[in-house]
Design an enzyme around this catalytic site. Structure first.
Site: not given
Length: 433
Positions: A140, A79, A76, A266
């Site tokens: 997320s 992202k 993730s 993140k």
């Protein structure tokens, strides 16, 4: 005729040999420079991760690296690329914060799969880009990220191609991108990237991931206003979904440390990737970006990636002293630069922008040099005319942009036009150039 052809062939052979020699030397130099980043200071810190890097967010100075060039799944953390392109689209006014998006059936299926991080999206409901942006960064949410891609490019495939093109623009050429959210390709069902294995995952190196973070923070620092939010409600009609940030180092969450006030960026987790985290922190006048990839992930409560990030940050603060240099600062012994054929024989120069240098705590003096000794006239005020290079003792400071030796841009603090022909001739006569 025979001798002439023989001579010509000899010349051609010599040129080929020289070309090959230059190419091989150049390739060897590039490989050597890359290896400097890959394992920079890694023998001084035993991080329990597959790869890691720490850089200054502004200059790109490398402070630590472990297997940093190794390509691994990023999950993730993907992202952040999606967020960058969303912010680009908003800036270019192709979408706005209030643009409403209806998720496709494929996105709804992903968004309601409890095995993935998500906020539940509903078919026929409309969500603003702002809502989706917040859900992507805080929770997320995979479905939300897919909706952003749909809003920007119309389809998942078109957005993936846009992501790939953006990475190439940043000089990242070995990345493999298949999904906009970081899930394995097969997890997206009918929205999967065509012609690719269902097990295919997005992969990049820690160096490349640090570049993504650096580019995002440089152009859109306002992203931190959202990445630092620990809790927020996602409103969908009359229902609310409580979003909890997966960055547990934020205040109010389990891995918060008041001495390490991380405010982004993140996390990422898949079976193949393990636990990953790209973090950022501002302290002592400098902002750092850290990346850890492939940390342990025994279960959903395992804090290993944050434990390793804290270990990395504490190492940086114990082993480096940040030296903050303001924009226009003149570096000692390099305050001026010679101008060839200028009305002025020299001009004052200084830093192009505010820069933080991380001086190793090694008892050695920090010194500088200039890349060029002179510049051709005319020169405009504010024009980039040189670069400063820095050393600690005999050890060169390095950056992700310049692995052999970090360079910091210097600009002209005063301009000068080209001197007329008579002045130049007179200077030549009297030996004053």
């Amino acid at each position: 005729m025979f001798k002439k052809n023989k001579f010509r062939k000899s010349i051609i052979a010599l040129m080929i040999a020289l070309t090959c020699s230059i190419s091989l030397t150049s390739g060897a130099g590039a490989a050597q420079a890359a290896s400097q980043i890959n394992s920079y200071q890694d023998n001084k810190l035993n991080l329990d991760v597959k790869s890691a890097i720490a850089i200054d967010a502004n200059s790109g100075q490398v402070l630590y690296a472990k297997n940093a060039n190794k390509t691994l799944p990023i999950a993730s953390m993907t992202k952040l690329i999606t967020i960058y392109l969303t912010l680009e689209a908003i800036k270019n006014k192709t979408i706005s914060w209030d643009t409403k998006v209806e998720p496709t059936s494929e996105i709804v299926k992903v968004a309601n799969n409890l095995e993935y991080s998500n906020v539940p999206l509903k078919k026929g409901h409309l969500y603003t880009v702002r809502q989706l942006y917040q859900a992507t960064l805080i929770e997320s949410a995979n479905g939300a990220a897919m909706c952003l891609a749909q809003a920007v490019s119309g389809s998942q495939v078109a957005f993936v191609k846009k992501m790939r093109a953006q990475l190439v623009k940043w000089g990242i050429k070995d990345a493999k991108i298949y999904t906009v959210c970081g899930l394995p390709n097969g997890n997206l069902g009918k929205a999967a990237y065509p012609g690719v294995s269902k097990n295919a995952e997005n992969t990049m190196s820690a160096v490349d991931m640090a570049i993504v973070g650096q580019k995002l923070l440089a152009k859109y620092p306002e992203v931190l206003k959202t990445t630092k939010i620990a809790h927020m409600n996602f409103k969908d009609g009359n229902s609310n979904t409580t979003m909890i940030n997966f960055n547990w180092m934020l205040k109010g969450l389990s891995q918060y440390d008041s001495s390490l006030k991380v405010d982004g960026l993140k996390t990422g987790t898949t079976d193949a990737a393990g636990a990953c985290f790209i973090g950022t922190i501002k302290k002592n006048g400098g902002r750092l970006i850290t990346v850890v990839m492939g940390a342990k992930h025994a279960d959903g409560t395992d804090p290993s990636r944050f434990v390793q990030t804290k270990k990395l940050l504490n190492y940086i603060y114990a082993n480096y002293t940040p030296v903050v240099l303001s924009k226009n600062t003149k570096i000692n012994n390099h305050e001026t630069m010679k101008v060839i054929d200028g009305q002025a024989l020299s001009i004052p120069i200084g830093l192009n922008k505010k820069t933080t240098l991380w001086d190793p705590v090694d008892g050695k003096k920090l010194s500088s040099s200039m890349k060029y000794s002179s510049v051709e006239a005319g020169v405009a005020k504010g024009q980039i005319v040189n670069s400063y290079r820095f050393k600690s003792g005999s050890t060169k400071l390095i950056s992700i942009d310049n692995p052999k030796q970090m360079e910091v841009q210097a600009k002209a603090l005063q301009g000068t036009n080209k001197a007329n022909i008579f002045v130049r001739i007179w200077r030549w006569i009297i030996g004053k150039e």
